[in-house]
Design a protein around this motif. Structure first.
Motif, PDB file in Angstrom:
ATOM      1  N   ASP A  44       0.814  -1.217   0.000  1.00 52.33           N
ATOM      2  CA  ASP A  44       0.000   0.000   0.000  1.00 52.33           C
ATOM      3  C   ASP A  44       0.846   1.264   0.000  1.00 52.33           C
ATOM      4  O   ASP A  44       0.356   2.343   0.333  1.00 52.33           O
ATOM      5  CB  ASP A  44      -0.928   0.012   1.220  1.00 52.33           C
ATOM      6  CG  ASP A  44      -2.011  -1.046   1.124  1.00 52.33           C
ATOM      7  OD1 ASP A  44      -2.425  -1.367  -0.005  1.00 52.33           O
ATOM      8  OD2 ASP A  44      -2.425  -1.557   2.176  1.00 52.33           O
ATOM      9  N   SER A  57       4.360   7.541   0.179  1.00 49.99           N
ATOM     10  CA  SER A  57       3.074   7.818   0.811  1.00 49.99           C
ATOM     11  C   SER A  57       2.254   6.535   0.818  1.00 49.99           C
ATOM     12  O   SER A  57       2.633   5.536   0.214  1.00 49.99           O
ATOM     13  CB  SER A  57       2.335   8.927   0.055  1.00 49.99           C
ATOM     14  OG  SER A  57       2.089   8.542  -1.287  1.00 49.99           O
ATOM     15  N   GLY A  58       1.140   6.586   1.519  1.00 51.42           N
ATOM     16  CA  GLY A  58       0.290   5.403   1.643  1.00 51.42           C
ATOM     17  C   GLY A  58       0.366   4.845   3.046  1.00 51.42           C
ATOM     18  O   GLY A  58       0.768   5.536   3.984  1.00 51.42           O
ATOM     19  N   PHE A  59      -0.014   3.587   3.180  1.00 56.34           N
ATOM     20  CA  PHE A  59      -0.101   2.959   4.495  1.00 56.34           C
ATOM     21  C   PHE A  59       0.997   1.928   4.689  1.00 56.34           C
ATOM     22  O   PHE A  59       1.353   1.196   3.773  1.00 56.34           O
ATOM     23  CB  PHE A  59      -1.469   2.290   4.666  1.00 56.34           C
ATOM     24  CG  PHE A  59      -2.590   3.274   4.667  1.00 56.34           C
ATOM     25  CD1 PHE A  59      -2.898   3.997   5.810  1.00 56.34           C
ATOM     26  CD2 PHE A  59      -3.318   3.511   3.512  1.00 56.34           C
ATOM     27  CE1 PHE A  59      -3.928   4.927   5.804  1.00 56.34           C
ATOM     28  CE2 PHE A  59      -4.352   4.436   3.497  1.00 56.34           C
ATOM     29  CZ  PHE A  59      -4.653   5.149   4.639  1.00 56.34           C
ATOM     30  N   LEU A  86       4.294   8.564   4.852  1.00 56.25           N
ATOM     31  CA  LEU A  86       3.634   7.295   5.152  1.00 56.25           C
ATOM     32  C   LEU A  86       2.700   7.449   6.350  1.00 56.25           C
ATOM     33  O   LEU A  86       2.978   8.202   7.282  1.00 56.25           O
ATOM     34  CB  LEU A  86       4.677   6.213   5.430  1.00 56.25           C
ATOM     35  CG  LEU A  86       5.542   5.835   4.236  1.00 56.25           C
ATOM     36  CD1 LEU A  86       6.738   5.010   4.679  1.00 56.25           C
ATOM     37  CD2 LEU A  86       4.708   5.087   3.200  1.00 56.25           C
ATOM     38  N   THR A  87       1.606   6.711   6.301  1.00 54.38           N
ATOM     39  CA  THR A  87       0.611   6.720   7.370  1.00 54.38           C
ATOM     40  C   THR A  87       0.585   5.354   8.026  1.00 54.38           C
ATOM     41  O   THR A  87       0.563   4.339   7.338  1.00 54.38           O
ATOM     42  CB  THR A  87      -0.781   7.048   6.788  1.00 54.38           C
ATOM     43  OG1 THR A  87      -0.721   8.319   6.144  1.00 54.38           O
ATOM     44  CG2 THR A  87      -1.835   7.074   7.877  1.00 54.38           C
ATOM     45  N   ILE A  88       0.579   5.365   9.349  1.00 57.11           N
ATOM     46  CA  ILE A  88       0.457   4.123  10.103  1.00 57.11           C
ATOM     47  C   ILE A  88      -0.976   4.055  10.603  1.00 57.11           C
ATOM     48  O   ILE A  88      -1.405   4.904  11.372  1.00 57.11           O
ATOM     49  CB  ILE A  88       1.465   4.069  11.270  1.00 57.11           C
ATOM     50  CG1 ILE A  88       2.877   4.053  10.711  1.00 57.11           C
ATOM     51  CG2 ILE A  88       1.247   2.843  12.132  1.00 57.11           C
ATOM     52  CD1 ILE A  88       3.764   5.074  11.269  1.00 57.11           C
ATOM     53  N   PRO A  89      -1.756   3.057  10.136  1.00 55.37           N
ATOM     54  CA  PRO A  89      -3.164   2.974  10.543  1.00 55.37           C
ATOM     55  C   PRO A  89      -3.298   2.809  12.055  1.00 55.37           C
ATOM     56  O   PRO A  89      -2.513   2.115  12.683  1.00 55.37           O
ATOM     57  CB  PRO A  89      -3.690   1.736   9.819  1.00 55.37           C
ATOM     58  CG  PRO A  89      -2.693   1.422   8.763  1.00 55.37           C
ATOM     59  CD  PRO A  89      -1.385   1.989   9.241  1.00 55.37           C
TER      60      PRO A  89
END
Length: 93
Positions: A44, A57-59, A86-89
Motif C-alpha cells: 500500500d 506515501s500510503g499505508f 507514510l501513514t500508520i493505521p
C-alpha cells in the motif's frame, strides 16, 4: 559502397544513460527495492519521484517499517532525498 554508422545518441547522450535518469526508472527501482524487502509490507506504499527526491506515501504497518522503507529508498542509486508521508493505521477499535 561503404556504410558509416554513427553512434546512437538521445539528445547528445547515450540512450541507456538517458533512460536511467528518468523519474519513472527511479520510481521503479525504489518500488522494486521495497517489494523485495521481507520485513516491510509495502503493497500500500506509493513511490513518486520529483527529480531525485522520492516521496513515499500510503499505508505501512508500523513506525519501524516506515523507517526501514525510508532507509531502503535512500539506498537506491540516484536518490538524493526521501520525503516520508507514510501513514500508520490506528489499530485501535
Amino acid at each position: 559502397m561503404t556504410m558509416v554508422y554513427k553512434e546512437r545518441t538521445f539528445f547528445g547522450t547515450d540512450p541507456g544513460d538517458a533512460a536511467a535518469n528518468q523519474p519513472a526508472d527511479l520510481e521503479t527501482r525504489v518500488a522494486d527495492t521495497l517489494a523485495a524487502m521481507r520485513d516491510i509490507e509495502a503493497s500500500d506504499v506509493s513511490v513518486v519521484s520529483r527529480g531525485n527526491t522520492i516521496v513515499l506515501s500510503g499505508f505501512i504497518g508500523s513506525p519501524e517499517e516506515a523507517d526501514r522503507a525510508v532507509e531502503a529508498a535512500r539506498s537506491v542509486e540516484g536518490v538524493d532525498e526521501v520525503v516520508n508521508q507514510l501513514t500508520i493505521p490506528d489499530m485501535r477499535t
